[in-house]
Write a protein that holds these residues in place. Sequence first.
Motif, mmCIF file in Angstrom:
data_model
loop_
_atom_site.group_PDB
_atom_site.id
_atom_site.type_symbol
_atom_site.label_atom_id
_atom_site.label_comp_id
_atom_site.label_asym_id
_atom_site.label_seq_id
_atom_site.Cartn_x
_atom_site.Cartn_y
_atom_site.Cartn_z
ATOM 1 N N PHE A 1 -18.759 -41.242 0.239
ATOM 2 C CA PHE A 1 -19.595 -40.035 0.231
ATOM 3 C C PHE A 1 -18.962 -38.890 1.023
ATOM 4 C CE2 PHE A 1 -22.919 -37.342 1.971
ATOM 5 C CZ PHE A 1 -23.631 -36.989 0.826
ATOM 6 N N SER A 2 -18.524 -39.188 2.263
ATOM 7 C CA SER A 2 -18.016 -38.129 3.139
ATOM 8 C C SER A 2 -16.796 -37.414 2.540
ATOM 9 C CB SER A 2 -17.667 -38.719 4.500
ATOM 10 O OG SER A 2 -16.908 -39.881 4.321
ATOM 11 N N SER A 3 -15.888 -38.172 1.950
ATOM 12 C CA SER A 3 -14.701 -37.533 1.353
ATOM 13 C C SER A 3 -15.078 -36.765 0.103
ATOM 14 C CB SER A 3 -13.650 -38.567 0.978
ATOM 15 O OG SER A 3 -13.439 -39.454 2.021
ATOM 16 N N MET B 1 -17.755 -35.268 -0.520
ATOM 17 C CA MET B 1 -18.423 -34.030 -0.141
ATOM 18 C C MET B 1 -17.366 -32.950 0.150
ATOM 19 S SD MET B 1 -21.605 -33.679 2.446
ATOM 20 C CE MET B 1 -20.663 -33.764 3.938
ATOM 21 N N GLU B 2 -16.280 -33.369 0.801
ATOM 22 C CA GLU B 2 -15.204 -32.409 1.109
ATOM 23 C C GLU B 2 -14.648 -31.767 -0.153
ATOM 24 O OE1 GLU B 2 -12.024 -33.993 3.577
ATOM 25 O OE2 GLU B 2 -13.550 -35.012 4.807
ATOM 26 N N TYR B 3 -14.675 -32.514 -1.218
ATOM 27 C CA TYR B 3 -14.157 -31.991 -2.492
ATOM 28 C C TYR B 3 -15.279 -31.406 -3.341
ATOM 29 C CZ TYR B 3 -9.789 -34.451 -1.506
ATOM 30 O OH TYR B 3 -8.610 -34.879 -0.939
ATOM 31 N N ASN B 4 -16.439 -31.170 -2.729
ATOM 32 C CA ASN B 4 -17.611 -30.680 -3.479
ATOM 33 C C ASN B 4 -17.975 -31.585 -4.649
ATOM 34 O OD1 ASN B 4 -18.375 -28.375 -2.019
ATOM 35 N ND2 ASN B 4 -16.603 -27.287 -2.849
ATOM 36 N N PHE B 5 -17.734 -32.863 -4.468
ATOM 37 C CA PHE B 5 -18.041 -33.876 -5.481
ATOM 38 C C PHE B 5 -17.283 -33.634 -6.789
ATOM 39 C CE2 PHE B 5 -21.653 -33.510 -2.574
ATOM 40 C CZ PHE B 5 -21.637 -34.777 -2.037
#
Length: 194
Positions: free
Chosen positions: A132-134, A136-140
């Motif tokens: 999830f955290s990664s 999110m960094e890529y805006n999903f």
Amino acid sequence: MTAVFEKFIKNPAIREFLIQKIGEEGLELVEILFKSKKYVSEFVLAEHTGIYVNTVRSLLYKLYENKIVSYTRKREKSRGWYIYSWMLHPEKLLDLLINKRKSMIKEIKLKLEAPAGEQKFYCKKCDVKLPFSSAMEYNFLCPSCYKPMTVFSEKTINRQNKKLITKLEKEIEELSEIKELLKTEEKKPKRSKK
Ligand SMILES: [Zn+2]
């Protein structure tokens, strides 16, 4: 015996294992050894199959690694070399394949029981999986193709694993059936020569 051999050699799991080990050409050696049920000299095997004696020996050695064949050897007095005779133990092969599948099932079941863990995001096209955290960094969005990623479902994996277990269990059943056939075959009284 021929009927049992047909079942044995046509079983997909057995066939796959044997071809991987000794190739299509080696199947003929297995047939002769299966039907003779005793030690057969490598020269006889070579003569019946047209395979070189050295190749016969190296092919059967590969099965010896798994104890599927055993051998005895005799020294040829005049030339001082060894002549090998080989015997097949089909029940050993069946045990090997059955046990392999049993341990695979065990492993898959452990995975099934494991907690689902952190939610993951997945791009099917690129086979990219992110926590999830990664994600999110890529805006999903997939870092590789920039398409939106989907929530990765443990359910799909579980469904696939359950299917695999069913397949393995069916294979075990078929292999056990052949093992039983072999046992009954052995118990049959041998025809006495008149
Ligand atoms: Zn992608």
